[in-house]
Design a protein around this motif. Structure first.
Motif, PDB file in Angstrom:
ATOM      1  N   THR A  75      16.812   1.814   9.883  1.00 35.05           N
ATOM      2  CA  THR A  75      16.670   3.241  10.195  1.00 35.05           C
ATOM      3  C   THR A  75      15.777   3.915   9.163  1.00 35.05           C
ATOM      4  O   THR A  75      15.583   3.405   8.056  1.00 35.05           O
ATOM      5  CB  THR A  75      18.030   3.930  10.210  1.00 35.05           C
ATOM      6  OG1 THR A  75      18.591   3.896   8.877  1.00 35.05           O
ATOM      7  CG2 THR A  75      18.975   3.248  11.187  1.00 35.05           C
ATOM      8  N   TRP A  76      15.285   5.072   9.515  1.00 37.45           N
ATOM      9  CA  TRP A  76      14.452   5.821   8.580  1.00 37.45           C
ATOM     10  C   TRP A  76      15.244   6.225   7.336  1.00 37.45           C
ATOM     11  O   TRP A  76      14.728   6.162   6.218  1.00 37.45           O
ATOM     12  CB  TRP A  76      13.864   7.060   9.265  1.00 37.45           C
ATOM     13  CG  TRP A  76      12.563   6.786   9.943  1.00 37.45           C
ATOM     14  CD1 TRP A  76      12.342   6.609  11.276  1.00 37.45           C
ATOM     15  CD2 TRP A  76      11.287   6.630   9.308  1.00 37.45           C
ATOM     16  NE1 TRP A  76      11.004   6.355  11.510  1.00 37.45           N
ATOM     17  CE2 TRP A  76      10.335   6.373  10.332  1.00 37.45           C
ATOM     18  CE3 TRP A  76      10.853   6.686   7.991  1.00 37.45           C
ATOM     19  CZ2 TRP A  76       8.981   6.168  10.059  1.00 37.45           C
ATOM     20  CZ3 TRP A  76       9.498   6.486   7.717  1.00 37.45           C
ATOM     21  CH2 TRP A  76       8.592   6.228   8.738  1.00 37.45           C
ATOM     22  N   ASP A  81      15.745   6.169   1.729  1.00 34.96           N
ATOM     23  CA  ASP A  81      16.669   6.204   0.584  1.00 34.96           C
ATOM     24  C   ASP A  81      16.366   5.071  -0.396  1.00 34.96           C
ATOM     25  O   ASP A  81      16.344   5.280  -1.616  1.00 34.96           O
ATOM     26  CB  ASP A  81      18.115   6.099   1.068  1.00 34.96           C
ATOM     27  CG  ASP A  81      18.599   7.389   1.718  1.00 34.96           C
ATOM     28  OD1 ASP A  81      17.954   8.434   1.516  1.00 34.96           O
ATOM     29  OD2 ASP A  81      19.617   7.338   2.443  1.00 34.96           O
ATOM     30  N   LYS A  82      16.141   3.867   0.136  1.00 37.12           N
ATOM     31  CA  LYS A  82      15.839   2.724  -0.731  1.00 37.12           C
ATOM     32  C   LYS A  82      14.516   2.934  -1.467  1.00 37.12           C
ATOM     33  O   LYS A  82      14.413   2.651  -2.673  1.00 37.12           O
ATOM     34  CB  LYS A  82      15.783   1.445   0.096  1.00 37.12           C
ATOM     35  CG  LYS A  82      17.137   0.904   0.518  1.00 37.12           C
ATOM     36  CD  LYS A  82      17.009  -0.471   1.156  1.00 37.12           C
ATOM     37  CE  LYS A  82      18.381  -1.059   1.438  1.00 37.12           C
ATOM     38  NZ  LYS A  82      18.285  -2.440   1.993  1.00 37.12           N
ATOM     39  N   THR A  83      13.513   3.419  -0.745  1.00 36.24           N
ATOM     40  CA  THR A  83      12.199   3.649  -1.367  1.00 36.24           C
ATOM     41  C   THR A  83      12.296   4.699  -2.463  1.00 36.24           C
ATOM     42  O   THR A  83      11.763   4.512  -3.569  1.00 36.24           O
ATOM     43  CB  THR A  83      11.177   4.094  -0.306  1.00 36.24           C
ATOM     44  OG1 THR A  83      11.063   3.088   0.702  1.00 36.24           O
ATOM     45  CG2 THR A  83       9.816   4.327  -0.936  1.00 36.24           C
ATOM     46  N   ALA A  84      12.975   5.807  -2.171  1.00 35.04           N
ATOM     47  CA  ALA A  84      13.101   6.892  -3.153  1.00 35.04           C
ATOM     48  C   ALA A  84      13.815   6.413  -4.411  1.00 35.04           C
ATOM     49  O   ALA A  84      13.404   6.727  -5.542  1.00 35.04           O
ATOM     50  CB  ALA A  84      13.832   8.077  -2.536  1.00 35.04           C
ATOM     51  N   ARG A  85      14.867   5.629  -4.236  1.00 38.30           N
ATOM     52  CA  ARG A  85      15.625   5.148  -5.402  1.00 38.30           C
ATOM     53  C   ARG A  85      14.801   4.165  -6.233  1.00 38.30           C
ATOM     54  O   ARG A  85      14.777   4.229  -7.465  1.00 38.30           O
ATOM     55  CB  ARG A  85      16.945   4.514  -4.975  1.00 38.30           C
ATOM     56  CG  ARG A  85      17.814   4.069  -6.139  1.00 38.30           C
ATOM     57  CD  ARG A  85      19.227   3.814  -5.714  1.00 38.30           C
ATOM     58  NE  ARG A  85      19.930   5.022  -5.330  1.00 38.30           N
ATOM     59  CZ  ARG A  85      20.469   5.897  -6.176  1.00 38.30           C
ATOM     60  NH1 ARG A  85      20.374   5.685  -7.492  1.00 38.30           N
ATOM     61  NH2 ARG A  85      21.110   6.961  -5.742  1.00 38.30           N
ATOM     62  N   ILE A 429       6.446  11.590   5.741  1.00 42.30           N
ATOM     63  CA  ILE A 429       7.095  10.527   4.968  1.00 42.30           C
ATOM     64  C   ILE A 429       7.154  10.894   3.490  1.00 42.30           C
ATOM     65  O   ILE A 429       8.193  10.773   2.830  1.00 42.30           O
ATOM     66  CB  ILE A 429       6.356   9.189   5.165  1.00 42.30           C
ATOM     67  CG1 ILE A 429       6.487   8.708   6.617  1.00 42.30           C
ATOM     68  CG2 ILE A 429       6.891   8.120   4.208  1.00 42.30           C
ATOM     69  CD1 ILE A 429       5.596   7.532   6.957  1.00 42.30           C
ATOM     70  N   LEU A 430       6.037  11.369   2.954  1.00 40.38           N
ATOM     71  CA  LEU A 430       5.968  11.709   1.531  1.00 40.38           C
ATOM     72  C   LEU A 430       6.826  12.927   1.202  1.00 40.38           C
ATOM     73  O   LEU A 430       7.418  13.008   0.120  1.00 40.38           O
ATOM     74  CB  LEU A 430       4.515  11.944   1.127  1.00 40.38           C
ATOM     75  CG  LEU A 430       3.632  10.684   1.193  1.00 40.38           C
ATOM     76  CD1 LEU A 430       2.161  11.057   1.152  1.00 40.38           C
ATOM     77  CD2 LEU A 430       3.976   9.722   0.062  1.00 40.38           C
ATOM     78  N   THR A 431       6.899  13.868   2.137  1.00 35.54           N
ATOM     79  CA  THR A 431       7.778  15.023   1.946  1.00 35.54           C
ATOM     80  C   THR A 431       9.239  14.583   1.866  1.00 35.54           C
ATOM     81  O   THR A 431      10.006  15.052   1.006  1.00 35.54           O
ATOM     82  CB  THR A 431       7.600  16.031   3.096  1.00 35.54           C
ATOM     83  OG1 THR A 431       6.245  16.485   3.123  1.00 35.54           O
ATOM     84  CG2 THR A 431       8.528  17.228   2.922  1.00 35.54           C
ATOM     85  N   GLN A 432       9.614  13.663   2.766  1.00 38.80           N
ATOM     86  CA  GLN A 432      10.985  13.142   2.742  1.00 38.80           C
ATOM     87  C   GLN A 432      11.290  12.404   1.433  1.00 38.80           C
ATOM     88  O   GLN A 432      12.371  12.548   0.859  1.00 38.80           O
ATOM     89  CB  GLN A 432      11.192  12.199   3.931  1.00 38.80           C
ATOM     90  CG  GLN A 432      11.164  12.876   5.292  1.00 38.80           C
ATOM     91  CD  GLN A 432      12.313  13.836   5.488  1.00 38.80           C
ATOM     92  OE1 GLN A 432      13.461  13.510   5.188  1.00 38.80           O
ATOM     93  NE2 GLN A 432      12.014  15.035   5.958  1.00 38.80           N
ATOM     94  N   LEU A 433      10.342  11.630   0.959  1.00 37.57           N
ATOM     95  CA  LEU A 433      10.542  10.915  -0.305  1.00 37.57           C
ATOM     96  C   LEU A 433      10.693  11.893  -1.461  1.00 37.57           C
ATOM     97  O   LEU A 433      11.556  11.718  -2.336  1.00 37.57           O
ATOM     98  CB  LEU A 433       9.365   9.965  -0.565  1.00 37.57           C
ATOM     99  CG  LEU A 433       9.275   8.718   0.311  1.00 37.57           C
ATOM    100  CD1 LEU A 433       8.009   7.935  -0.007  1.00 37.57           C
ATOM    101  CD2 LEU A 433      10.505   7.826   0.112  1.00 37.57           C
ATOM    102  N   TYR A 434       9.864  12.923  -1.473  1.00 37.94           N
ATOM    103  CA  TYR A 434       9.934  13.919  -2.557  1.00 37.94           C
ATOM    104  C   TYR A 434      11.300  14.610  -2.570  1.00 37.94           C
ATOM    105  O   TYR A 434      11.903  14.797  -3.632  1.00 37.94           O
ATOM    106  CB  TYR A 434       8.820  14.950  -2.396  1.00 37.94           C
ATOM    107  CG  TYR A 434       8.782  15.973  -3.503  1.00 37.94           C
ATOM    108  CD1 TYR A 434       8.175  15.680  -4.722  1.00 37.94           C
ATOM    109  CD2 TYR A 434       9.378  17.220  -3.345  1.00 37.94           C
ATOM    110  CE1 TYR A 434       8.147  16.615  -5.752  1.00 37.94           C
ATOM    111  CE2 TYR A 434       9.362  18.160  -4.364  1.00 37.94           C
ATOM    112  CZ  TYR A 434       8.750  17.848  -5.569  1.00 37.94           C
ATOM    113  OH  TYR A 434       8.732  18.767  -6.586  1.00 37.94           O
TER     114      TYR A 434
END
Length: 446
Positions: A75-76, A81-85, A429-434
């Motif tokens: 899922t997104w 979540d994994k990428t951000a961490r 995508i980048l907004t979500q990561l931020y």
């Protein structure tokens, strides 16, 4: 075999921008049937192929590599979540690519780099970075492609082959179109190609000057000497007869408006930025006799936009390191290839780029040992290395955005069709990561 024109369509979308190369042709017409692209008009063979074959090996869902080393759909929320961490907990992250995304996405990336202390770099580091260094050293007698179309009567290509790499460059901007002061198009222009190889661009030129590989600096220096009235003792310079160089200088001196374009054949051969330094000074010297300007032939459709956006935000064009809490730039120290060769990064995210194609083998080896993230539209060699894959959308097709043409002119690229259901824009995508990184920081502070 001649293909028949496409007639089975129910809608035309005109004045669209192509997202292939630095030409950013903005006269493209898409032919749609049932809200899907079935044909394209005015695009070059490469741009048209990229558009028509867009669904080939398309990434359609987020992927995460499992314990067995295989990518599996997820899922997104899990993927983000994994990428951000991973990014937040890394000590030396690198955010690389950006040449095929919008300026809006790039500005989101800058915010992430500032927040995480990352290095932000793009394809300039392996192509026209040396040209940018030369512009900083010597200056840049810049021009727009519109000026060339309307004014130039002498066009010189050095170390570049736009007939194959930027197929509409000659037909749309420099050689064949009728201009305000060049009513007769091709007949009003002299086109000269300087290249060690007899390229397709050389074939359509009025003159091809073949010079020895890796002797660019010597050639440009000799041209400057002839321009200043100095005599050359040698009968041949860099493999070119002196008489031919003298004739070239006369043509360039007598031009009403001269336009010079150069490519990686200048910036990536022996001498690198010094080659470009000398070429810039040649153009500056020519302005004592005529009007001359120059441009590098930029490859990806927004590679120039990254340099402009990053310079406007940080003062530096590429390879910007935020690890000390403020932007730093030093070629060989903060540039991607050098960082990877020293095995410094512990996190690597490629946005709209494929390091698996672009990087040397020794450099790529380090990516196997660290967390790697891909944000892109299509499967490629880098996908085989990526631990997490975030599927994005095509700017100028499925997503609107801003891009800068090779002559630094900003163009708005509009949306034409809806995106695949489970793909999102780079900006989203980048907004979500931020936002997720902000939450992680707040949790840590508390």
């Amino acid at each position: 075999m001649i293909e028949k024109p496409i007639t089975d369509y129910d809608e035309e979308v005109r004045n669209c921008s192509c997202s292939y190369c630095g030409n950013n042709c903005d006269d493209i017409t898409y032919l749609l049937k049932d809200k899907k692209i079935v044909g394209v008009r005015h695009a070059c063979r490469i741009g048209a192929s990229k558009i028509i074959n867009d669904q080939d090996q398309r990434l359609l869902n987020p992927l995460v590599r499992n314990d067995e080393g295989l990518l599996e759909e997820t899922t997104w929320d899990v993927a983000l979540d994994k990428t951000a961490r991973l990014l937040y907990e890394s000590d030396r992250p690198v955010l690389y690519g950006w040449g095929e995304t919008s300026v809006e996405a790039i500005k989101k990336g800058i915010k992430i780099a500032e927040k995480t202390g990352a290095v932000m770099d793009n394809q300039s580091t392996i192509c026209h970075g040396s040209s940018i260094q030369a512009f900083q050293n010597v200056g840049h007698p810049v021009m727009t492609l519109g000026e060339v179309k309307n004014r130039a009567d002498v066009v010189v290509y050095v170390g570049t082959n736009p007939m194959d790499d930027h197929p509409r460059h000659l037909s749309r901007y420099t050689t064949f179109p009728e201009g305000f002061f060049r009513k007769n198009g091709r007949k009003d222009r002299t086109v000269i190609t300087l290249d060690p190889k007899y390229t397709n661009t050389a074939k359509v030129s009025d003159e091809w000057i073949q010079f020895n590989m890796n002797e660019d600096y010597l050639l440009f220096d000799a041209l400057r000497m002839l321009l200043k009235g100095e005599s050359l003792d040698e009968e041949e310079i860099a493999g070119v007869p002196t008489s031919q160089l003298e004739n070239l200088i006369q043509i360039m001196k007598n031009a009403e408006y001269g336009a010079l374009f150069f490519g990686l054949g200048v910036s990536q051969t022996l001498g690198k930025q010094k080659n470009v330094d000398m070429l810039i000074q040649l153009v500056e010297d020519l302005n004592r006799y005529s009007k001359w300007s120059m441009l590098p032939m930029r490859g990806f459709f927004n590679v120039s936009g990254f340099n402009i956006a990053l310079t406007s935000e940080t003062g530096y064009p590429y390879g910007v390191d935020f690890s000390r809490g403020y932007p730093r730039f030093m070629v060989g120290e903060t540039t991607t290839i050098d960082l990877l060769n020293r095995r410094e990064p512990d996190f690597f995210m490629a946005i709209s780029a494929d390091p698996g194609v672009q990087f040397p083998g020794y450099t790529i080896k380090h990516l196997v040992n660290i967390p790697t993230i891909q944000i892109d539209t299509h499967w490629g060699p880098y996908t085989e290395l990526a631990d997490i894959v975030l599927p994005s959308t095509r700017v100028g097709v499925e997503t609107e955005g801003t891009a800068y043409r090779m002559d630094s002119i900003p163009l708005f690229m509009k949306k034409v069709i809806d995106k695949p259901e489970n793909c999102h824009s780079d900006e989203w995508i980048l907004t979500q990561l931020y936002e997720r990184i902000e939450i992680l920081k707040q949790e840590e502070d508390n």
